[in-house]
Design an enzyme around this catalytic site. Structure first.
Site, PDB file in Angstrom:
ATOM      1  N   CYS A   2       0.818  -1.210   0.000  1.00 23.10           N
ATOM      2  CA  CYS A   2       0.000   0.000   0.000  1.00 23.10           C
ATOM      3  C   CYS A   2       0.854   1.265   0.000  1.00 23.10           C
ATOM      4  O   CYS A   2       1.952   1.289   0.534  1.00 23.10           O
ATOM      5  CB  CYS A   2      -0.878   0.018   1.244  1.00 23.10           C
ATOM      6  SG  CYS A   2      -1.927  -1.414   1.388  1.00 23.10           S
ATOM      7  N   ARG A  27       5.527  -0.085  -5.929  1.00 23.45           N
ATOM      8  CA  ARG A  27       5.451  -0.868  -4.698  1.00 23.45           C
ATOM      9  C   ARG A  27       4.497  -2.063  -4.838  1.00 23.45           C
ATOM     10  O   ARG A  27       4.536  -2.971  -4.027  1.00 23.45           O
ATOM     11  CB  ARG A  27       4.939   0.023  -3.553  1.00 23.45           C
ATOM     12  CG  ARG A  27       5.898   1.121  -3.162  1.00 23.45           C
ATOM     13  CD  ARG A  27       5.206   2.149  -2.297  1.00 23.45           C
ATOM     14  NE  ARG A  27       4.761   1.615  -1.037  1.00 23.45           N
ATOM     15  CZ  ARG A  27       5.405   1.743   0.121  1.00 23.45           C
ATOM     16  NH1 ARG A  27       6.529   2.407   0.153  1.00 23.45           N
ATOM     17  NH2 ARG A  27       4.925   1.240   1.227  1.00 23.45           N
ATOM     18  N   TRP A  74      -2.854  -2.722  -1.612  1.00 22.49           N
ATOM     19  CA  TRP A  74      -2.453  -4.097  -1.942  1.00 22.49           C
ATOM     20  C   TRP A  74      -3.268  -4.974  -1.002  1.00 22.49           C
ATOM     21  O   TRP A  74      -3.065  -4.939   0.212  1.00 22.49           O
ATOM     22  CB  TRP A  74      -0.953  -4.251  -1.712  1.00 22.49           C
ATOM     23  CG  TRP A  74      -0.394  -5.552  -2.168  1.00 22.49           C
ATOM     24  CD1 TRP A  74       0.007  -5.868  -3.437  1.00 22.49           C
ATOM     25  CD2 TRP A  74      -0.133  -6.714  -1.368  1.00 22.49           C
ATOM     26  NE1 TRP A  74       0.489  -7.153  -3.465  1.00 22.49           N
ATOM     27  CE2 TRP A  74       0.414  -7.702  -2.222  1.00 22.49           C
ATOM     28  CE3 TRP A  74      -0.309  -7.023  -0.021  1.00 22.49           C
ATOM     29  CZ2 TRP A  74       0.783  -8.957  -1.765  1.00 22.49           C
ATOM     30  CZ3 TRP A  74       0.060  -8.288   0.434  1.00 22.49           C
ATOM     31  CH2 TRP A  74       0.601  -9.237  -0.444  1.00 22.49           C
ATOM     32  N   ASN A  98      -2.010   2.235   5.814  1.00 23.81           N
ATOM     33  CA  ASN A  98      -1.043   1.188   5.436  1.00 23.81           C
ATOM     34  C   ASN A  98      -0.831   0.289   6.643  1.00 23.81           C
ATOM     35  O   ASN A  98      -0.844   0.773   7.775  1.00 23.81           O
ATOM     36  CB  ASN A  98       0.324   1.805   5.095  1.00 23.81           C
ATOM     37  CG  ASN A  98       0.359   2.348   3.687  1.00 23.81           C
ATOM     38  OD1 ASN A  98      -0.639   2.342   2.987  1.00 23.81           O
ATOM     39  ND2 ASN A  98       1.524   2.828   3.289  1.00 23.81           N
ATOM     40  N   GLY A  99      -0.551  -0.990   6.397  1.00 21.77           N
ATOM     41  CA  GLY A  99      -0.252  -1.890   7.507  1.00 21.77           C
ATOM     42  C   GLY A  99      -1.452  -2.766   7.832  1.00 21.77           C
ATOM     43  O   GLY A  99      -2.373  -2.905   7.023  1.00 21.77           O
ATOM     44  N   GLU A 487      18.184 -18.114  -6.662  1.00 18.56           N
ATOM     45  CA  GLU A 487      17.842 -16.759  -7.088  1.00 18.56           C
ATOM     46  C   GLU A 487      17.360 -16.762  -8.546  1.00 18.56           C
ATOM     47  O   GLU A 487      16.413 -16.056  -8.896  1.00 18.56           O
ATOM     48  CB  GLU A 487      19.056 -15.829  -6.894  1.00 18.56           C
ATOM     49  CG  GLU A 487      18.922 -14.410  -7.414  1.00 18.56           C
ATOM     50  CD  GLU A 487      17.761 -13.621  -6.822  1.00 18.56           C
ATOM     51  OE1 GLU A 487      17.139 -14.081  -5.858  1.00 18.56           O
ATOM     52  OE2 GLU A 487      17.467 -12.535  -7.368  1.00 18.56           O
ATOM     53  N   LYS A 491      13.752 -15.385  -9.699  1.00 24.28           N
ATOM     54  CA  LYS A 491      13.564 -14.354 -10.745  1.00 24.28           C
ATOM     55  C   LYS A 491      12.606 -14.889 -11.801  1.00 24.28           C
ATOM     56  O   LYS A 491      11.725 -14.189 -12.274  1.00 24.28           O
ATOM     57  CB  LYS A 491      14.888 -14.019 -11.442  1.00 24.28           C
ATOM     58  CG  LYS A 491      15.854 -13.082 -10.768  1.00 24.28           C
ATOM     59  CD  LYS A 491      15.419 -11.664 -10.595  1.00 24.28           C
ATOM     60  CE  LYS A 491      14.599 -11.495  -9.357  1.00 24.28           C
ATOM     61  NZ  LYS A 491      15.290 -11.259  -8.115  1.00 24.28           N
ATOM     62  N   GLU A 494       8.869 -15.186 -10.469  1.00 25.34           N
ATOM     63  CA  GLU A 494       8.163 -13.930 -10.206  1.00 25.34           C
ATOM     64  C   GLU A 494       7.897 -13.148 -11.486  1.00 25.34           C
ATOM     65  O   GLU A 494       6.882 -12.474 -11.603  1.00 25.34           O
ATOM     66  CB  GLU A 494       8.850 -13.077  -9.132  1.00 25.34           C
ATOM     67  CG  GLU A 494      10.160 -12.458  -9.502  1.00 25.34           C
ATOM     68  CD  GLU A 494      10.730 -11.582  -8.378  1.00 25.34           C
ATOM     69  OE1 GLU A 494      11.952 -11.412  -8.352  1.00 25.34           O
ATOM     70  OE2 GLU A 494       9.959 -11.060  -7.560  1.00 25.34           O
ATOM     71  N   HIS A 510      18.376 -37.052  -5.028  1.00 23.88           N
ATOM     72  CA  HIS A 510      17.571 -37.328  -3.830  1.00 23.88           C
ATOM     73  C   HIS A 510      16.109 -36.948  -4.055  1.00 23.88           C
ATOM     74  O   HIS A 510      15.359 -36.804  -3.103  1.00 23.88           O
ATOM     75  CB  HIS A 510      18.162 -36.595  -2.623  1.00 23.88           C
ATOM     76  CG  HIS A 510      19.562 -37.021  -2.332  1.00 23.88           C
ATOM     77  ND1 HIS A 510      19.862 -38.230  -1.754  1.00 23.88           N
ATOM     78  CD2 HIS A 510      20.744 -36.424  -2.607  1.00 23.88           C
ATOM     79  CE1 HIS A 510      21.174 -38.356  -1.659  1.00 23.88           C
ATOM     80  NE2 HIS A 510      21.733 -37.273  -2.173  1.00 23.88           N
ATOM     81  N   LYS A 609       6.734  -4.418  -3.991  1.00 24.81           N
ATOM     82  CA  LYS A 609       8.159  -4.127  -3.870  1.00 24.81           C
ATOM     83  C   LYS A 609       8.610  -4.147  -2.425  1.00 24.81           C
ATOM     84  O   LYS A 609       9.687  -4.616  -2.101  1.00 24.81           O
ATOM     85  CB  LYS A 609       8.444  -2.754  -4.508  1.00 24.81           C
ATOM     86  CG  LYS A 609       9.909  -2.353  -4.505  1.00 24.81           C
ATOM     87  CD  LYS A 609      10.706  -3.242  -5.431  1.00 24.81           C
ATOM     88  CE  LYS A 609      12.189  -2.942  -5.406  1.00 24.81           C
ATOM     89  NZ  LYS A 609      12.964  -4.088  -5.954  1.00 24.81           N
TER      90      LYS A 609
HETATM   91  O1  M6R Z   1      13.336  -5.152   0.540  1.00 25.51           O
HETATM   92  P1  M6R Z   1      13.806  -6.533   0.907  1.00 25.51           P
HETATM   93  O2  M6R Z   1      15.150  -6.850   0.334  1.00 25.51           O
HETATM   94  O3  M6R Z   1      13.764  -6.797   2.378  1.00 25.51           O
HETATM   95  O4  M6R Z   1      12.750  -7.496   0.223  1.00 25.51           O
HETATM   96  C1  M6R Z   1      12.797  -8.877   0.397  1.00 25.51           C
HETATM   97  C2  M6R Z   1      11.979  -9.595  -0.655  1.00 25.51           C
HETATM   98  O5  M6R Z   1      10.633  -9.228  -0.561  1.00 25.51           O
HETATM   99  C3  M6R Z   1      12.481  -9.293  -2.066  1.00 25.51           C
HETATM  100  O6  M6R Z   1      13.833  -9.588  -2.211  1.00 25.51           O
HETATM  101  C4  M6R Z   1      11.676 -10.093  -3.100  1.00 25.51           C
HETATM  102  O7  M6R Z   1      11.931 -11.455  -2.948  1.00 25.51           O
HETATM  103  C5  M6R Z   1      12.017  -9.615  -4.509  1.00 25.51           C
HETATM  104  N1  M6R Z   1      10.838  -9.223  -5.223  1.00 25.51           N
HETATM  105  C6  M6R Z   1      12.666 -10.630  -5.349  1.00 25.51           C
HETATM  106  O8  M6R Z   1      12.990 -10.130  -6.612  1.00 25.51           O
END
Ligand code: M6R
Length: 614
Positions: A2, A27, A74, A98-99, A487, A491, A494, A510, A609
């Site tokens: 949000c 965000r 959000w 927010n929150g 990672e 990527k 997402e 395994h 974000k």
């Molecule tokens: O702002 P942060 O690094 O704490 O965020 C952690 C994760 O939410 C963030 O890395 C998320 O996994 C990314 N969208 C991945 O690309």
């Protein structure tokens, strides 16, 4: 997640509010809305969908109002519908939030017994109705009291009843010309402009207007009018990010721009920190305390979420090898609810791009409360995590707008590499500062090697596009390449929404090898490191089962290129910098595939974000 924007001043509020909401879009959100106040009534518009949609339905509105609050939501409680979008109105007040209010259902039940009716499923409407409930009670009890004091008292009582972390802005028909608010664990930043005051949940919405801002202190109720911000304990500071740093600069997406910025941001993160020669220390702010901290450290916990967690996992290899320190890594959402052992000599490091991730912040607070030393590696200098951590080793990646984290990750790894190497030197390990794994020379040439890899970007992007019809994509690696495989898979999922998984190469037999057949693509990270021979054996096992192998190895490696269906050679690099280089093709593979599928690159569905709720 949000986003909040509020304005009061001489200009018409709506264009400023909508511009702010646009700047907060990165965000992640699914609905948007605003409330303007004309002095007698509210004008409220909400839209389930993008800010553009909200702007379209408001084209002929907001020509005269100078006061307003706005929000991107959000969804947490209730679907992303117009009814659930903010602002929420309750009687004389209107509120954005927010929150999360954790005890909202108990409060809702209580208010319903007093006759309250709810139109949405949100915790926000419950908060709004609670404040209005107290405002009405207080007005009836003390009808002569001025309306501003009544709002303040209603806010105070409501604050004592709600549980959770939140930030709110509120306007009341009884107090024209003012915005009230509270920051209680979700950030709010405010700036005094020539023509009024602007407040938002994120610097991005303010920076185009002014670079002097104040992060509002936690737990204080504040009031904003066209001339001033009234709050205790305010400290204004200058922000060194400029508005042009949040433009796309001709790239198709922020993500692609950020991928290409990596040589530069890695150089910036190292700038001023590299030692003058191999025996000299790295240069950190607070140098003396840094030395005391690490000389006495016995155990290190590295805690983070998502991509930042993968940086922590990679760094475990560095800290164990170079600094000979017991290093444990954990996902923040698990760590915060475990019973971690905090003994004298324990150091807790949290890693976060945004510096606002709820679980990471909670883990940091747990460690602070236990009285152990803490540090953060954050990209946002004034974020809550930066401010609450004992030491800061900031990354200097600049604003990262794409939801998929790229340049923040490579900057985090760069800092972690330098830190582990320096701590090894401090603790008398590898005194020479030169070893085969990494020297400060290898770190210094990183930007150049990254540049070379990016010159092959078209190859990676085109290869990514060929994966768009795959039913699943697998990523495997050994040693430091294992977290990089994770990672790569993150990527990929997402950005493309395709199933993708990462594994330690040694774990294949395994279980995951059951996936392999001729229709499965598997990306194998096989640089010429100490585990090379073993990785090649795994590659053979995959080939024997017909899997389509994309190998990312070292330039000139004919052995791997013979076994793989496709081979990408990267410059030969030191063990310590290898992970930073190897992630670049994975970022671009995911980008290429997502683009071919027509996905929203900067704002993948359902993601935010900055994850400010747990
Ligand atoms: O702002 P942060 O690094 O704490 O965020 C952690 C994760 O939410 C963030 O890395 C998320 O996994 C990314 N969208 C991945 O690309």
């Amino acid at each position: 997640m949000c986003g909040i924007v509020g304005y009061v001043g001489q200009k018409t509020a709506l264009p400023i509010l909508l511009d702010g909401l646009k700047r907060l879009e990165y965000r992640g959100y699914d609905s948007a809305g605003f409330a303007l106040f004309s002095g007698s009534n509210f004008l409220i518009k909400r839209n389930a969908g993008p800010v553009e949609g909200l702007a379209d339905i408001s084209e002929d509105l907001g020509k005269t109002e100078h006061l307003g609050i706005a929000h991107t939501r959000w969804a947490t409680h209730g679907a992303p519908t117009e009814i659930n979008a903010h602002p929420h109105r309750a009687g004389e007040i209107v509120l954005v939030h927010n929150g999360i209010i954790e005890n909202y259902s108990q409060i809702k039940e209580r208010l319903m017994k007093h006759g309250a009716q709810f139109s949405s499923q949100t915790d926000t409407e419950v908060f709004a109705q609670l404040i209005e409930h107290h405002r009405k009670l207080l007005t009836n009890k003390t009808p002569k009291e001025n309306p501003e004091s009544i709002i303040l008292a209603a806010l105070k009582t409501s604050m004592s009843e709600v549980e959770g972390h939140y930030a709110i802005l509120l306007m009341s028909q009884t107090v024209p010309g003012k915005i009230f608010g509270i920051q209680n664990g979700a950030p709010l930043v405010v700036s005094k402009l020539k023509d009024g005051c602007l407040i938002a949940s994120d610097i991005q919405a303010i920076i185009p207007y002014h670079n002097e801002v104040c992060f509002l202190p936690q737990g204080e109720i504040f009031i904003i009018d066209s001339g001033d911000i009234h709050c205790k304990n305010m400290h204004f500071e200058k922000i060194d990010w400029s508005a042009d740093k949040v433009e796309k600069d001709g790239f198709e997406s922020f993500m692609l721009k950020e991928v290409f910025q990596q040589p530069l941001v890695v150089a910036d993160s190292l700038s001023g920190r590299l030692p003058i020669d191999s025996k000299a220390p790295f240069i950190w702010d607070h140098q003396k305390s840094h030395e005391v901290l690490w000389k006495n450290a016995k155990r290190l916990y590295l805690i983070a979420c998502g991509t930042s967690f993968h940086a922590a996992m990679t760094a475990k290899y560095f800290f164990e090898r170079w600094a000979k320190i017991d290093c444990q890594v954990d996902i923040a959402s698990e760590f915060r609810y475990r019973d971690p052992i905090f003994e004298p000599g324990t150091v807790v490091g949290v890693i976060s791009q945004s510096g606002e991730t709820a679980d990471t912040l909670a883990a940091l607070r747990l460690a602070n409360a236990a009285g152990v030393s803490t540090f953060s590696i954050c990209n946002v200098k004034n974020s809550t995590i930066s401010r609450e951590s004992g030491f800061q080793y900031p990354t200097k990646a600049g604003p990262e707008i794409g939801v998929a984290s790229t340049k923040a990750f490579t900057s985090q790894l760069t800092i972690l590499c330098a830190l582990a190497l320096d701590i090894g030197r401090l603790r008398g390990i590898n005194q020479s500062g030169e070893n085969s794994d990494l020297s400060f020379h290898a770190l210094a040439r990183l930007p150049h090697d990254l540049d070379r890899i990016l010159k092959q970007s078209e190859i990676f992007i085109n290869m990514g596009a060929t994966l768009k019809d795959q039913r699943i994509i697998l990523f495997v690696g050994r040693g430091t390449m294992y977290p990089i495989a994770l990672e790569g898979a993150l990527k990929f999922k997402e950005l493309t929404y395709l199933p993708s998984e990462g594994f330690a190469a040694g774990e294949l037999k395994h279980g995951p090898i059951a996936y392999i057949d001729k229709d499965v693509s598997i990306v194998v990270l096989a640089p010429k490191d100490e585990w090379y021979a073993k990785t090649i054996s795994n590659l053979e096992e995959i080939r024997a089962r017909g899997g389509h192998i994309i190998a990312i190895g070292t330039e000139g490696d004919t052995e791997t290129s013979k076994v793989a269906n496709e081979f990408i050679g990267l410059p030969e690099a030191a063990w310590g910098t290898q992970p930073i280089l190897s992630v670049i093709p994975l970022q671009l593979l995911a980008y290429g595939c997502a683009k071919a599928l027509g996905r929203n690159i900067d704002k993948p569905r359902n993601l935010a974000k900055s994850v400010t709720v747990e």
